[in-house]
Scaffold this active site. Structure first.
Site, short mmCIF file in Angstrom:
data_model
loop_
_atom_site.label_atom_id
_atom_site.label_comp_id
_atom_site.label_asym_id
_atom_site.label_seq_id
_atom_site.Cartn_x
_atom_site.Cartn_y
_atom_site.Cartn_z
N ASP A 77 5.58 -8.96 0.04
CA ASP A 77 5.46 -8.03 -1.09
C ASP A 77 4.72 -8.69 -2.25
OD1 ASP A 77 6.34 -5.42 -0.83
OD2 ASP A 77 8.44 -5.93 -1.11
N LYS B 220 1.90 -6.54 0.96
CA LYS B 220 2.25 -5.13 0.74
C LYS B 220 2.18 -4.82 -0.74
CE LYS B 220 6.55 -3.47 1.08
NZ LYS B 220 6.74 -2.83 -0.26
N GLU C 56 8.99 5.58 1.73
CA GLU C 56 10.37 5.30 1.33
C GLU C 56 10.97 6.46 0.55
OE1 GLU C 56 13.26 2.09 -1.01
OE2 GLU C 56 11.12 1.64 -0.74
#
Length: 271
Positions: free
Chosen positions: A89, A119, A188
């Site tokens: 991330d 990400k 998400e």
């Protein structure tokens, strides 16, 4: 004479092969070498998520997590694995200012950790940044819907995609990140009909990874500590596949009792 070193690790391109062959993509988070080593044989990719701020450090959000924290934990995960693709991330503040900032920090992550991809959270407004990184050799996984780094502007951890406007915006986000060249997109906290519409849209050719989204996604990811039952609280979308919190507490209780009573260490534990 130099020798060609062939890595056996999965790469970003391998997730596209999973989608093409109709095989579900398996992913979990990890922050330590030992847990990553357990996941390595079972996961296509392991995410070193900025969720480590909440899971490991007790932070209320992911916002305080630094790039240095991500690099240290990603190095640990890489040391514990040999097979799975490791994705790291990009934390809040490490890519939003400019495409150039994003590239410099993403390059640092890949160089210092050896991970295979990064990400980034965000939809259409970051599509230009995604394309900029991909053009320069940085594999990018997108992340739309409930994006924890935007918790303050979203007004909390709220499910996304309600209403026509919410659906339209998310579809635009998915199309933009797909067209920018992301090798996968995390969906998400999106209501099921909208997540399914994105995952099954013929224009979305990149693999979709669900977390609190539709079963129609090409793969699924969960936070390891949530699915193992280590967290005090877990979102609705989490199924607890274990109850390690209870087992750990029982083990610690037994240890404490034996130390108090003088039963530990016994002769077999003594030099």
């Amino acid at each position: 004479m130099s020798q060609l070193v062939i890595s056996r690790r999965l790469r970003a391109i391998d997730l596209a092969k999973c989608k093409a062959e109709g095989r579900k993509i398996i992913a979990l988070t990890a922050y330590h070498a030992h847990t990553a080593g357990i996941l390595d044989a079972h996961c296509d990719f392991i995410l070193v998520g900025d969720s480590l701020g909440m899971v490991m450090h007790g932070m209320e959000t992911t916002l305080p997590v630094t790039l240095e924290m991500m690099i240290v934990q990603a190095q640990a995960v890489m040391r514990g694995t040999t097979r799975a693709l490791v994705v790291v991330d990009m934390p809040f503040g490490s890519y939003e200012a400019s495409r150039e900032q994003a590239f410099m920090n993403a390059a640092r992550v890949l160089k210092e950790t050896g991970a295979g991809a990064i990400k980034m959270e965000g939809g259409a407004r970051f599509a230009d940044t995604v394309a900029f990184l991909v053009e320069r050799g940085v594999p990018v996984m997108g992340h739309i819907g409930l994006t924890p780094q935007s918790v303050n502007t979203m007004g909390g951890f709220r499910v996304q995609g309600r209403g026509e406007e919410g659906e339209r915006r998310l579809m635009e986000d998915a199309r933009a990140i797909n067209d920018a060249g992301a090798f996968a997109i995390v969906l998400e906290g999106i209501v099921e009909p909208v997540a399914r519409a994105i995952a099954t849209n013929a224009a979305i050719t990149t693999p979709t990874i669900g977390i609190g989204a539709s079963v129609e996604c090409d793969g699924q990811i969960l936070v390891l500590e949530d699915m193992l039952g280590l967290s005090d609280r877990a979102p609705k979308f989490v199924k607890r596949f274990g109850s390690l919190r209870d087992q750990i507490e029982e083990a610690v209780r037994g240890y404490a009792e034996e130390v108090r009573s003088g039963r530990f260490p016994a002769d077999e534990h003594t030099y």
